[in-house]
Design a protein around this motif. Structure first.
Motif, short mmCIF file in Angstrom:
data_model
loop_
_atom_site.label_atom_id
_atom_site.label_comp_id
_atom_site.label_asym_id
_atom_site.label_seq_id
_atom_site.Cartn_x
_atom_site.Cartn_y
_atom_site.Cartn_z
N UNK A 119 10.92 29.01 2.50
CA UNK A 119 11.03 28.84 0.87
C UNK A 119 10.85 27.27 0.61
N UNK A 120 9.45 27.65 -0.97
CA UNK A 120 9.15 25.97 -1.41
C UNK A 120 10.78 25.62 -1.06
N UNK A 121 10.60 24.39 -0.94
CA UNK A 121 11.18 23.42 -1.73
C UNK A 121 10.66 22.06 -1.98
N UNK A 122 11.79 20.96 -2.85
CA UNK A 122 11.37 20.32 -4.18
C UNK A 122 10.88 19.18 -3.74
N UNK A 123 9.51 18.89 -3.66
CA UNK A 123 8.68 17.73 -2.34
C UNK A 123 9.37 16.52 -2.73
N UNK A 124 9.70 15.46 -1.31
CA UNK A 124 10.19 14.24 -0.76
C UNK A 124 9.43 13.52 -1.90
N UNK A 125 10.11 12.24 -1.77
CA UNK A 125 9.73 11.15 -2.48
C UNK A 125 8.58 10.41 -2.10
N UNK A 126 8.51 10.62 -0.55
CA UNK A 126 7.36 9.74 0.48
C UNK A 126 6.16 10.60 0.24
N UNK A 127 6.69 12.09 0.45
CA UNK A 127 5.25 12.36 0.32
C UNK A 127 4.33 12.21 -0.60
N UNK A 128 5.28 12.49 -1.84
CA UNK A 128 4.38 12.30 -3.59
C UNK A 128 3.96 11.39 -3.69
N UNK A 129 4.21 9.80 -2.78
CA UNK A 129 3.35 9.01 -3.55
C UNK A 129 2.20 8.81 -2.20
N UNK A 130 2.27 9.60 -1.09
CA UNK A 130 0.94 9.53 0.08
C UNK A 130 -0.01 10.60 -0.80
N UNK A 131 0.17 11.87 -1.21
CA UNK A 131 -0.45 12.16 -1.79
C UNK A 131 -0.66 11.90 -3.28
N UNK A 132 -0.28 11.38 -3.53
CA UNK A 132 -1.21 9.74 -4.88
C UNK A 132 -1.72 8.78 -4.97
N UNK A 133 -1.44 8.64 -3.37
CA UNK A 133 -3.16 7.58 -2.63
C UNK A 133 -3.79 7.98 -2.25
N UNK A 134 -3.82 9.46 -1.76
CA UNK A 134 -4.99 10.07 -1.09
C UNK A 134 -5.74 10.17 -2.64
N UNK A 135 -5.16 10.60 -3.88
CA UNK A 135 -5.61 10.91 -5.00
C UNK A 135 -6.15 10.00 -5.49
N UNK A 136 -5.42 8.87 -5.66
CA UNK A 136 -6.05 8.02 -6.11
C UNK A 136 -7.15 7.02 -5.70
N UNK A 137 -7.58 7.20 -4.42
CA UNK A 137 -9.26 6.63 -4.36
C UNK A 137 -9.65 7.24 -4.81
N UNK A 138 -9.98 8.88 -4.93
CA UNK A 138 -11.08 9.45 -6.06
C UNK A 138 -11.24 9.22 -7.61
N UNK A 139 -10.11 9.11 -7.82
CA UNK A 139 -9.81 8.23 -9.16
C UNK A 139 -9.76 7.57 -9.43
N UNK A 140 -10.45 6.36 -8.86
CA UNK A 140 -10.87 5.37 -8.27
C UNK A 140 -12.20 5.05 -8.76
N UNK A 141 -12.57 6.00 -7.96
CA UNK A 141 -14.66 6.42 -7.54
C UNK A 141 -14.73 6.61 -9.52
N UNK A 142 -13.90 8.02 -10.01
CA UNK A 142 -14.14 8.64 -11.47
C UNK A 142 -14.44 7.52 -12.04
N UNK A 143 -13.30 6.80 -12.30
CA UNK A 143 -13.38 5.90 -13.45
C UNK A 143 -14.03 4.49 -13.09
#
Length: 219
Positions: free
Chosen positions: A30-54
Protein backbone atom coordinates in the motif's frame (compact mmCIF):
# COMPACT_ATOMS: atom_id res chain seq x y z
CA UNK A 1 4.76 -42.88 -17.96
CA UNK A 2 1.58 -41.39 -19.43
CA UNK A 3 0.05 -41.26 -15.96
CA UNK A 4 2.94 -39.19 -14.53
CA UNK A 5 2.80 -36.80 -17.48
CA UNK A 6 -0.91 -36.24 -17.00
CA UNK A 7 -0.33 -35.16 -13.42
CA UNK A 8 2.36 -32.65 -14.38
CA UNK A 9 0.90 -29.10 -14.54
CA UNK A 10 0.94 -27.38 -17.90
CA UNK A 11 3.06 -24.32 -18.61
CA UNK A 12 -0.07 -22.18 -18.79
CA UNK A 13 -1.16 -23.35 -15.33
CA UNK A 14 2.28 -22.64 -13.87
CA UNK A 15 2.32 -19.18 -15.45
CA UNK A 16 -1.18 -18.39 -14.20
CA UNK A 17 -0.26 -19.53 -10.71
CA UNK A 18 2.84 -17.37 -10.63
CA UNK A 19 0.85 -14.38 -11.87
CA UNK A 20 -1.78 -14.87 -9.19
CA UNK A 21 0.92 -15.09 -6.52
CA UNK A 22 2.49 -11.91 -7.84
CA UNK A 23 -0.84 -10.08 -7.82
CA UNK A 24 -1.55 -11.19 -4.25
CA UNK A 25 1.89 -10.05 -3.13
CA UNK A 26 1.58 -6.67 -4.85
CA UNK A 27 -1.95 -6.08 -3.59
CA UNK A 28 -0.62 -6.38 -0.05
CA UNK A 29 1.57 -3.33 -0.74
CA UNK A 30 0.00 0.00 0.00
CA UNK A 31 1.12 3.61 -0.42
CA UNK A 32 3.00 4.93 2.60
CA UNK A 33 3.80 8.44 3.75
CA UNK A 34 7.00 9.54 2.03
CA UNK A 35 10.16 9.75 4.12
CA UNK A 36 11.71 13.22 4.56
CA UNK A 37 15.02 12.33 2.91
CA UNK A 38 13.26 11.01 -0.18
CA UNK A 39 11.27 14.24 -0.42
CA UNK A 40 14.41 16.37 -0.15
CA UNK A 41 16.14 14.41 -2.91
CA UNK A 42 13.09 14.83 -5.16
CA UNK A 43 13.17 18.59 -4.48
CA UNK A 44 16.83 18.70 -5.52
CA UNK A 45 15.89 17.00 -8.78
CA UNK A 46 13.08 19.48 -9.40
CA UNK A 47 15.23 22.38 -8.24
CA UNK A 48 17.49 22.14 -11.27
CA UNK A 49 14.51 22.42 -13.61
CA UNK A 50 12.94 25.22 -11.57
CA UNK A 51 16.18 27.23 -11.61
CA UNK A 52 16.34 26.87 -15.37
CA UNK A 53 12.75 28.11 -15.70
CA UNK A 54 13.36 31.04 -13.35
CA UNK A 55 16.53 31.95 -15.25
CA UNK A 56 14.59 31.95 -18.52
CA UNK A 57 11.77 34.07 -17.09
CA UNK A 58 14.26 36.44 -15.47
CA UNK A 59 16.19 36.88 -18.69
CA UNK A 60 13.07 37.67 -20.71
CA UNK A 61 11.77 40.13 -18.10
CA UNK A 62 15.16 41.81 -17.79
CA UNK A 63 15.34 42.39 -21.53
CA UNK A 64 11.76 43.73 -21.62
CA UNK A 65 12.36 45.91 -18.58
CA UNK A 66 15.53 47.34 -20.06
CA UNK A 67 13.78 48.22 -23.30
CA UNK A 68 10.75 49.75 -21.58
CA UNK A 69 12.21 51.58 -18.58
CA UNK A 70 15.84 52.47 -19.31
CA UNK A 71 17.98 54.13 -21.91
CA UNK A 72 20.49 51.75 -23.43
CA UNK A 73 24.08 52.77 -23.99
CA UNK A 74 27.04 51.38 -25.85
CA UNK A 75 29.55 51.30 -22.96
CA UNK A 76 29.71 49.32 -19.73
CA UNK A 77 29.89 52.53 -17.72
CA UNK A 78 26.39 53.36 -18.95
CA UNK A 79 24.90 50.15 -17.56
CA UNK A 80 22.03 50.66 -15.13
CA UNK A 81 19.95 48.46 -12.86
CA UNK A 82 16.25 47.93 -13.34
CA UNK A 83 13.95 50.24 -11.36
CA UNK A 84 12.94 48.94 -7.94
CA UNK A 85 9.25 49.19 -8.79
CA UNK A 86 9.76 46.96 -11.84
CA UNK A 87 11.59 44.34 -9.81
CA UNK A 88 8.93 44.32 -7.08
CA UNK A 89 5.79 44.69 -9.21
CA UNK A 90 6.73 42.67 -12.29
CA UNK A 91 9.68 40.34 -11.71
CA UNK A 92 8.96 39.03 -8.21
CA UNK A 93 5.29 38.14 -8.91
CA UNK A 94 6.38 36.51 -12.18
CA UNK A 95 8.83 34.28 -10.31
CA UNK A 96 6.11 33.32 -7.83
CA UNK A 97 3.64 32.54 -10.64
CA UNK A 98 6.28 30.41 -12.39
CA UNK A 99 6.75 28.36 -9.22
CA UNK A 100 2.99 28.00 -8.70
CA UNK A 101 2.46 27.02 -12.34
CA UNK A 102 5.24 24.42 -12.25
CA UNK A 103 3.90 22.55 -9.23
CA UNK A 104 0.24 23.26 -9.94
CA UNK A 105 0.28 21.80 -13.45
CA UNK A 106 2.10 18.64 -12.41
CA UNK A 107 0.12 18.11 -9.19
CA UNK A 108 -3.22 18.64 -10.92
CA UNK A 109 -2.42 16.36 -13.85
CA UNK A 110 -0.69 13.40 -12.26
CA UNK A 111 0.20 14.30 -8.67
CA UNK A 112 3.89 14.12 -9.58
CA UNK A 113 6.64 16.41 -10.74
CA UNK A 114 9.58 15.00 -12.70
CA UNK A 115 11.64 14.60 -9.54
CA UNK A 116 8.75 12.99 -7.67
CA UNK A 117 8.21 10.50 -10.48
CA UNK A 118 11.82 9.32 -10.18
CA UNK A 119 11.24 8.37 -6.53
CA UNK A 120 7.61 7.22 -6.96
CA UNK A 121 6.20 10.06 -4.88
CA UNK A 122 2.69 11.39 -5.35
CA UNK A 123 0.95 14.36 -3.75
CA UNK A 124 -2.80 14.13 -3.14
CA UNK A 125 -5.35 15.67 -0.80
CA UNK A 126 -6.61 13.91 2.32
CA UNK A 127 -9.36 12.24 0.29
CA UNK A 128 -6.78 10.70 -2.03
CA UNK A 129 -7.69 12.88 -5.03
CA UNK A 130 -5.42 15.03 -7.18
CA UNK A 131 -5.06 18.62 -6.04
CA UNK A 132 -7.08 21.52 -7.37
CA UNK A 133 -5.44 24.85 -8.22
CA UNK A 134 -6.57 26.22 -4.87
CA UNK A 135 -5.12 23.29 -2.94
CA UNK A 136 -1.87 23.50 -4.92
CA UNK A 137 -1.52 27.21 -4.18
CA UNK A 138 -2.30 26.63 -0.51
CA UNK A 139 0.34 23.89 -0.29
CA UNK A 140 2.98 26.09 -1.92
CA UNK A 141 2.22 28.94 0.47
CA UNK A 142 2.42 26.53 3.41
CA UNK A 143 5.79 25.24 2.19
CA UNK A 144 7.10 28.82 1.94
CA UNK A 145 5.91 29.85 5.42
CA UNK A 146 8.84 28.51 7.46
CA UNK A 147 11.55 29.59 4.97
CA UNK A 148 10.04 33.09 5.01
CA UNK A 149 9.89 33.16 8.81
CA UNK A 150 13.45 31.86 9.21
CA UNK A 151 14.65 34.29 6.54
CA UNK A 152 13.10 37.26 8.35
CA UNK A 153 14.72 36.15 11.61
CA UNK A 154 18.06 35.78 9.82
CA UNK A 155 17.82 39.25 8.30
CA UNK A 156 17.00 40.76 11.70
CA UNK A 157 20.02 39.05 13.24
CA UNK A 158 22.59 39.50 10.49
CA UNK A 159 21.08 42.04 8.14
CA UNK A 160 22.89 40.72 5.07
CA UNK A 161 21.39 38.95 2.09
CA UNK A 162 23.56 35.87 2.71
CA UNK A 163 22.17 35.48 6.23
CA UNK A 164 18.63 35.90 4.90
CA UNK A 165 19.14 33.14 2.32
CA UNK A 166 20.78 30.89 4.92
CA UNK A 167 17.81 31.38 7.21
CA UNK A 168 15.41 30.58 4.37
CA UNK A 169 17.33 27.38 3.64
CA UNK A 170 17.11 26.26 7.26
CA UNK A 171 13.39 27.05 7.18
CA UNK A 172 12.99 24.79 4.16
CA UNK A 173 14.85 21.98 5.91
CA UNK A 174 12.71 22.50 9.02
CA UNK A 175 9.64 21.56 6.96
CA UNK A 176 11.05 18.06 6.54
CA UNK A 177 12.84 17.67 9.86
CA UNK A 178 9.38 18.20 11.33
CA UNK A 179 8.39 14.84 9.79
CA UNK A 180 10.67 13.07 12.27
CA UNK A 181 8.68 14.46 15.22
CA UNK A 182 5.19 14.11 13.79
CA UNK A 183 3.43 10.85 14.65
CA UNK A 184 2.25 10.31 11.08
CA UNK A 185 5.43 11.59 9.49
CA UNK A 186 3.76 14.65 7.98
CA UNK A 187 5.68 17.74 6.88
CA UNK A 188 4.64 21.27 7.82
CA UNK A 189 3.03 21.90 4.43
CA UNK A 190 1.11 18.61 4.68
CA UNK A 191 -0.55 19.69 7.90
CA UNK A 192 -1.27 23.28 6.91
CA UNK A 193 -2.73 22.44 3.49
CA UNK A 194 -4.53 19.15 4.31
CA UNK A 195 -2.53 17.35 1.63
CA UNK A 196 -0.06 14.50 1.76
CA UNK A 197 2.88 13.12 -0.20
CA UNK A 198 2.89 9.33 -0.58
CA UNK A 199 5.48 6.78 -1.59
CA UNK A 200 3.72 4.65 -4.17
CA UNK A 201 4.28 0.88 -4.60
CA UNK A 202 5.55 -0.17 -8.00
CA UNK A 203 2.25 -1.74 -9.08
CA UNK A 204 0.30 1.42 -8.23
CA UNK A 205 2.90 3.78 -9.64
CA UNK A 206 1.61 5.53 -12.74
CA UNK A 207 4.02 7.15 -15.16
CA UNK A 208 3.90 10.92 -15.43
CA UNK A 209 2.77 11.07 -19.06
CA UNK A 210 0.23 8.29 -18.53
CA UNK A 211 -1.15 10.28 -15.62
CA UNK A 212 -1.51 13.29 -17.89
CA UNK A 213 -3.26 11.15 -20.49
CA UNK A 214 -5.65 9.54 -17.99
CA UNK A 215 -6.46 12.94 -16.52
CA UNK A 216 -7.57 14.15 -19.93
CA UNK A 217 -9.73 11.06 -20.44
CA UNK A 218 -11.45 11.63 -17.09
CA UNK A 219 -12.48 15.08 -18.26
Amino acid sequence: MSKSLSKRPSKAAVKAKSQNASVQQNSAEEPTIAKPMTRVVAILYDGMLILALLFLVGTVLTVLGTLMTMETGSQSSQAQSLPTWYQNVVMTPSFVLTLVAFYGIFWRRGGQTLGMQTWRLKTVNNAGHLLTWGQSFKRILAACLMPLLFGIIGSLIGGSRAVLLTGAFFGLMFNYVFCLFNRRGLAVQDMLSNTITLKMPKVAHEGLWRGFKNRKKDK
